[in-house]
Enzyme design. Structure first.
Site, PDB file in Angstrom:
ATOM      1  N   THR A 222      56.996 -94.819  18.849  1.00 24.72           N
ATOM      2  CA  THR A 222      55.908 -94.078  18.203  1.00 24.72           C
ATOM      3  C   THR A 222      55.639 -92.775  18.960  1.00 24.72           C
ATOM      4  OG1 THR A 222      53.669 -94.292  17.270  1.00 24.72           O
ATOM      5  CG2 THR A 222      54.000 -95.219  19.458  1.00 24.72           C
ATOM      6  N   ASN A 223      54.515 -92.152  18.728  1.00 25.79           N
ATOM      7  CA  ASN A 223      54.171 -90.895  19.403  1.00 25.79           C
ATOM      8  C   ASN A 223      52.671 -90.891  19.680  1.00 25.79           C
ATOM      9  OD1 ASN A 223      52.757 -89.639  17.038  1.00 25.79           O
ATOM     10  ND2 ASN A 223      54.783 -89.948  16.155  1.00 25.79           N
ATOM     11  N   ARG A 224      52.158 -89.802  20.188  1.00 30.03           N
ATOM     12  CA  ARG A 224      50.784 -89.776  20.698  1.00 30.03           C
ATOM     13  C   ARG A 224      49.722 -89.433  19.647  1.00 30.03           C
ATOM     14  NH1 ARG A 224      51.069 -85.504  24.974  1.00 30.03           N
ATOM     15  NH2 ARG A 224      48.822 -85.641  24.651  1.00 30.03           N
ATOM     16  N   SER A 225      50.096 -89.344  18.398  1.00 29.47           N
ATOM     17  CA  SER A 225      49.092 -88.931  17.401  1.00 29.47           C
ATOM     18  C   SER A 225      47.967 -89.963  17.272  1.00 29.47           C
ATOM     19  CB  SER A 225      49.750 -88.721  16.037  1.00 29.47           C
ATOM     20  OG  SER A 225      48.762 -88.466  15.069  1.00 29.47           O
ATOM     21  N   ALA A 289      52.195 -87.394  12.307  1.00 30.59           N
ATOM     22  CA  ALA A 289      53.392 -87.182  13.129  1.00 30.59           C
ATOM     23  C   ALA A 289      54.383 -88.271  12.723  1.00 30.59           C
ATOM     24  CB  ALA A 289      53.037 -87.271  14.603  1.00 30.59           C
TER      25      ALA A 289
END
Ligand code: PMT
Length: 429
Positions: A222-225, A289
């Protein structure tokens, strides 16, 4: 200044979630602000309580946090947000201070910013209502009356105190006006200063959050959104009259007035939801994102450490925004966000062209207090028509409104757009 009468007051329509900062200063009448808070929330307003340190000696912070739309703010220094004073003031539709002590009135009239509340009233362009409450002697003192005269001259609305029993058991002028009366004044003023309803009748789809691409039943990429920017866009669009569908990977409180929330997790689920919703949308804003790659295979059982590090083979996901660009309805406005760390505008301009969108909102996610997770952002809005609009560091809600201003400029006049140029879904490659 003439205040509205009870008969002229109608609460704002549902969906128009107006933001009211409720300032509470340190006086015995602070307990009445609890009822005011409840009345404003019941009227459909988004209430942000700001208490001075002295106010917390009279009323519990927890009481306000439980009743209001957001937790209590107290200080410039206890906030993750580096600019809470300007953010609160700039995003407010109205600021009401009840009770307002002689000290608060004096500080405000003198233009002294000595705390979060005075900073907020000095940083706002929204209407400000002050509701004085103090002992009769103080109320009648020329210094207090002079300060009020200064504030009135500057356009501040004053809800005069009533006569009655005061804290010491004596009677006289200085008792805080009843919460019902203050609420009427607030609602009346909001009616006179409406949020532009320039998205009324428009269907707006907003995506928010980072997608999760599973590796096995317990792990994912995943990512930091955090979804904050997407939620701010959904909230702002709803406040401007749009019917909003929010496609989200995160669980946050549903912004007031948002019509529908579609929960998704993977890029594929977001693709299905967004493309489905976009078929009838006037505006699509991709603030999410979305993963560019996902594991080709998802292990059916938890991968074991004893098997050694897994060899992940990744495949590209569908570029949802580019697909939206290909399927775009006539008159539909498409907005992408570009999260960049280098060659920021050059890379964003390339995405604007390749994805076929109207607007690309670029944020330098390596800049302080901007991009992922922060309550604030700084963006440049690039238009396919060559336009460029810079939005310096401000709240994500302010960024949202700036983006929507650019969207409104591009919407065709009248009702929603016509049929799609290409209704056929494209298959995943
Ligand atoms: O959620 P927050 O913590 O508030 O942070 C906000 C934010 C940084 C996530 C937001 O402001 C932002 O920049 N969102 C877009 C992030 C991103 O995916 O950027 P990108 O440059 O990789 O993609 C460009 C555009 O293509 C985006 O609109 C994205 O949604 C879209 N895209 C990307 C890949 C893909 N497979 N499909 C897409 O539609």
């Amino acid at each position: 200044m003439e205040e509205p009468t009870a008969s002229s007051v109608v609460p704002p329509p549902p969906g128009a979630a107006r933001r009211v900062v409720l300032g509470v200063t340190g006086g015995i009448a602070a307990y009445k602000a609890v009822e005011l808070c409840r009345r404003l929330v019941d009227a459909g307003l988004h209430v942000v309580p700001v208490l001075t340190e002295d106010a917390t000696r009279f009323v519990g912070e927890v009481t306000f946090s439980a009743l209001a739309s957001e937790p209590v703010r107290r200080s410039l220094w206890h906030e993750p947000d580096p600019i809470p004073h300007t953010r609160l003031g700039q995003t407010a539709d109205l600021v009401v201070v009840a009770p307002a002590t002689a000290r608060f009135l004096g500080t405000y009239a003198a233009g002294i910013s000595d705390g979060l509340l005075t900073a907020t009233v000095l940083a706002t362009r929204a209407p400000v209502v002050v509701c004085p409450a103090m002992h009769t002697e103080m109320w009648e003192h020329p210094a207090v009356q002079d300060n009020l005269a200064v504030l009135r001259r500057r356009g501040v609305h004053v809800v005069e105190p009533a006569e009655g029993r005061l804290a010491g058991g004596d009677r006289g002028a200085g008792r805080l006006a009843e919460p019902a009366v203050i609420a009427e004044v607030v609602l009346g003023l909001l009616q006179r200063h409406p949020t532009p309803q320039d998205l009324t009748g428009r269907r707006v789809v907003v995506s928010a959050g980072g997608t999760r691409e599973p590796i096995d039943p317990v792990r994912f990429i995943t990512n930091r959104s955090s979804g904050k920017q997407g939620y701010a866009l959904a909230e702002a669009a709803a406040a401007r009259g749009a019917s909003v569908v929010l496609v989200t990977t995160v669980q946050r409180p549903v912004p007031p007035g948002v019509h529908e929330v579609v929960a998704v997790d993977t890029a594929a689920a977001m693709e299905a939801a967004v493309l489905g919703q976009a078929a009838t949308a006037d505006v699509v804003v991709m603030a999410a994102a979305v993963a560019d790659f996902r594991p080709v295979q998802v292990a059916p059982r938890k991968l074991s450490k004893s098997d050694g590090p897994p060899q992940l083979v990744l495949e590209p996901t569908v570029d949802i925004l580019a697909e939206l660009g290909r399927r775009r309805r006539r008159g539909q406005v498409l907005v992408g966000f570009a999260a960049e760390t280098h060659q920021v505008e050059t890379r964003a301009a390339a995405k604007l062209r390749s994805k076929g969108v109207d607007l690309m909102v670029v944020n330098d996610v390596s800049a302080p207090a901007a991009g992922f997770e922060h309550d604030t952002n700084a963006v440049v809005v690039l238009g396919a028509d060559g336009s460029r609009r810079e939005v310096p560091l401000t709240s994500k809600r302010q960024v949202a409104d700036a983006v929507l201003d650019s969207v409104v400029d591009r919407l065709p006049a009248g009702a929603a757009g016509g049929p799609a140029r290409d209704q056929q879904p494209r298959s995943r490659s």
